[in-house]
Design a protein around this motif. Sequence first.
Motif, PDB file in Angstrom:
ATOM      1  N   LEU A   1       0.850  -1.185   0.000  1.00 20.65           N
ATOM      2  CA  LEU A   1       0.000   0.000   0.000  1.00 20.65           C
ATOM      3  C   LEU A   1       0.889   1.239   0.000  1.00 20.65           C
ATOM      4  O   LEU A   1       1.797   1.354   0.819  1.00 20.65           O
ATOM      5  N   VAL A   2       0.619   2.159  -0.923  1.00 21.49           N
ATOM      6  CA  VAL A   2       1.329   3.431  -0.995  1.00 21.49           C
ATOM      7  C   VAL A   2       0.300   4.547  -0.948  1.00 21.49           C
ATOM      8  O   VAL A   2      -0.683   4.536  -1.712  1.00 21.49           O
ATOM      9  N   PHE A   3       0.504   5.509  -0.058  1.00 24.81           N
ATOM     10  CA  PHE A   3      -0.361   6.680   0.007  1.00 24.81           C
ATOM     11  C   PHE A   3       0.219   7.795  -0.848  1.00 24.81           C
ATOM     12  O   PHE A   3       1.436   8.011  -0.893  1.00 24.81           O
ATOM     13  N   LEU A   4      -0.675   8.531  -1.517  1.00 28.35           N
ATOM     14  CA  LEU A   4      -0.284   9.635  -2.380  1.00 28.35           C
ATOM     15  C   LEU A   4      -1.042  10.884  -1.958  1.00 28.35           C
ATOM     16  O   LEU A   4      -2.263  10.851  -1.792  1.00 28.35           O
ATOM     17  N   SER A   5      -0.316  11.976  -1.763  1.00 30.61           N
ATOM     18  CA  SER A   5      -0.942  13.254  -1.418  1.00 30.61           C
ATOM     19  C   SER A   5      -0.339  14.352  -2.283  1.00 30.61           C
ATOM     20  O   SER A   5       0.557  14.105  -3.093  1.00 30.61           O
ATOM     21  N   GLY A   6      -0.833  15.566  -2.098  1.00 32.27           N
ATOM     22  CA  GLY A   6      -0.367  16.707  -2.870  1.00 32.27           C
ATOM     23  C   GLY A   6      -1.453  17.751  -2.961  1.00 32.27           C
ATOM     24  O   GLY A   6      -2.631  17.462  -2.719  1.00 32.27           O
TER      25      GLY A   6
ATOM     26  N   ASP B   1      -5.589  12.699   4.511  1.00 35.81           N
ATOM     27  CA  ASP B   1      -5.800  12.497   5.944  1.00 35.81           C
ATOM     28  C   ASP B   1      -4.497  12.017   6.585  1.00 35.81           C
ATOM     29  O   ASP B   1      -4.150  10.841   6.468  1.00 35.81           O
ATOM     30  N   PRO B   2      -3.756  12.906   7.261  1.00 38.11           N
ATOM     31  CA  PRO B   2      -2.476  12.480   7.839  1.00 38.11           C
ATOM     32  C   PRO B   2      -2.628  11.406   8.899  1.00 38.11           C
ATOM     33  O   PRO B   2      -1.758  10.539   9.046  1.00 38.11           O
ATOM     34  N   GLU B   3      -3.735  11.425   9.639  1.00 39.65           N
ATOM     35  CA  GLU B   3      -3.958  10.394  10.656  1.00 39.65           C
ATOM     36  C   GLU B   3      -4.178   9.035  10.003  1.00 39.65           C
ATOM     37  O   GLU B   3      -3.721   8.016  10.508  1.00 39.65           O
ATOM     38  N   GLN B   4      -4.877   9.022   8.886  1.00 41.45           N
ATOM     39  CA  GLN B   4      -5.089   7.768   8.162  1.00 41.45           C
ATOM     40  C   GLN B   4      -3.766   7.218   7.660  1.00 41.45           C
ATOM     41  O   GLN B   4      -3.473   6.023   7.803  1.00 41.45           O
ATOM     42  N   ARG B   5      -2.956   8.067   7.076  1.00 40.66           N
ATOM     43  CA  ARG B   5      -1.671   7.617   6.544  1.00 40.66           C
ATOM     44  C   ARG B   5      -0.771   7.083   7.661  1.00 40.66           C
ATOM     45  O   ARG B   5      -0.068   6.093   7.484  1.00 40.66           O
ATOM     46  N   GLU B   6      -0.829   7.730   8.804  1.00 42.92           N
ATOM     47  CA  GLU B   6      -0.042   7.266   9.944  1.00 42.92           C
ATOM     48  C   GLU B   6      -0.618   5.970  10.504  1.00 42.92           C
ATOM     49  O   GLU B   6       0.125   5.043  10.845  1.00 42.92           O
ATOM     50  N   ARG B   7      -1.933   5.881  10.554  1.00 45.35           N
ATOM     51  CA  ARG B   7      -2.600   4.723  11.155  1.00 45.35           C
ATOM     52  C   ARG B   7      -2.326   3.442  10.370  1.00 45.35           C
ATOM     53  O   ARG B   7      -2.102   2.378  10.962  1.00 45.35           O
ATOM     54  N   LEU B   8      -2.329   3.530   9.057  1.00 42.82           N
ATOM     55  CA  LEU B   8      -2.155   2.340   8.237  1.00 42.82           C
ATOM     56  C   LEU B   8      -0.684   2.037   7.942  1.00 42.82           C
ATOM     57  O   LEU B   8      -0.367   0.976   7.418  1.00 42.82           O
ATOM     58  N   GLY B   9       0.195   2.962   8.283  1.00 43.65           N
ATOM     59  CA  GLY B   9       1.625   2.682   8.281  1.00 43.65           C
ATOM     60  C   GLY B   9       2.231   2.344   6.941  1.00 43.65           C
ATOM     61  O   GLY B   9       3.162   1.544   6.864  1.00 43.65           O
ATOM     62  N   ALA B  10       1.731   2.939   5.856  1.00 41.59           N
ATOM     63  CA  ALA B  10       2.227   2.611   4.528  1.00 41.59           C
ATOM     64  C   ALA B  10       3.277   3.622   4.072  1.00 41.59           C
ATOM     65  O   ALA B  10       3.468   4.677   4.684  1.00 41.59           O
ATOM     66  N   ARG B  11       3.941   3.295   2.977  1.00 45.65           N
ATOM     67  CA  ARG B  11       4.853   4.242   2.332  1.00 45.65           C
ATOM     68  C   ARG B  11       4.050   5.449   1.861  1.00 45.65           C
ATOM     69  O   ARG B  11       2.935   5.310   1.354  1.00 45.65           O
ATOM     70  N   ARG B  12       4.636   6.642   2.000  1.00 50.96           N
ATOM     71  CA  ARG B  12       3.921   7.871   1.668  1.00 50.96           C
ATOM     72  C   ARG B  12       4.685   8.673   0.629  1.00 50.96           C
ATOM     73  O   ARG B  12       5.876   8.953   0.791  1.00 50.96           O
ATOM     74  N   LEU B  13       3.965   9.065  -0.429  1.00 50.52           N
ATOM     75  CA  LEU B  13       4.528   9.868  -1.506  1.00 50.52           C
ATOM     76  C   LEU B  13       3.710  11.143  -1.656  1.00 50.52           C
ATOM     77  O   LEU B  13       2.534  11.194  -1.278  1.00 50.52           O
TER      78      LEU B  13
END
Length: 208
Positions: free
Chosen positions: A26-31, A185-197
């Motif tokens: 799982l990779v999270f993408l934001s911007g 959602d920064p809390e979601q990205r932190e909660r699921l502990g995935a790589r973040r881009l």
Amino acid sequence: MAALRLEGIRPKVLEPVDLELAASELVFLSGPSGSGKSLLLRALADLDPHEGEVWIDGRPRSAMPAPEWRSRVGLLPSESHWWEERVGDHFSRPTHWTDEKGRESTRMLDRLGFGPEVLEWSVSRLSTGERQRLALARLLGNGPEALLLDEATANLDPKNRERVEDLVQEYRRDRSAAVIWVSHDPEQRERLGARRLIIRDRRLEPES
């Protein structure tokens, strides 16, 4: 197992993107708004023209027919599309996927907070959040090998956000599906502990 590899992918507003996801990753993408997140997902789903190549399990998009690619790489857009009046008319296998023991599971709608009667509802009665959850059920019911999720929980309350997160996590583990998830959602990205881009200045880079 579905690994995903991007080589020089370039939608209109981005610099070329190279990225590799392992099976089940799982990779999270934001911007910022308008930075090209949705355009990138649409390019990977083969819905918009682009430069570069996308590979799934070692096979490039160019080596398979478009319908086959779109069955293997599933996109959940931020705004779901509905073309029939009744909810159930949008589902071929409305609540199923095959679990690790090869059994047909019928848990999906229940896991997302719906009873089977939802299939008889009119689409016009659905809230934005209900449409969002049902669009996810529709997508997963088709059994894609990789998932592209565009703000999958943006309109959901905490309970339903948890339901979606749990279901996606279970699906990617059971199916070894690579997942790219656009989320602010920064809390979601932190909660699921995935790589973040993140996309900054037209470039995709690790989120610091």
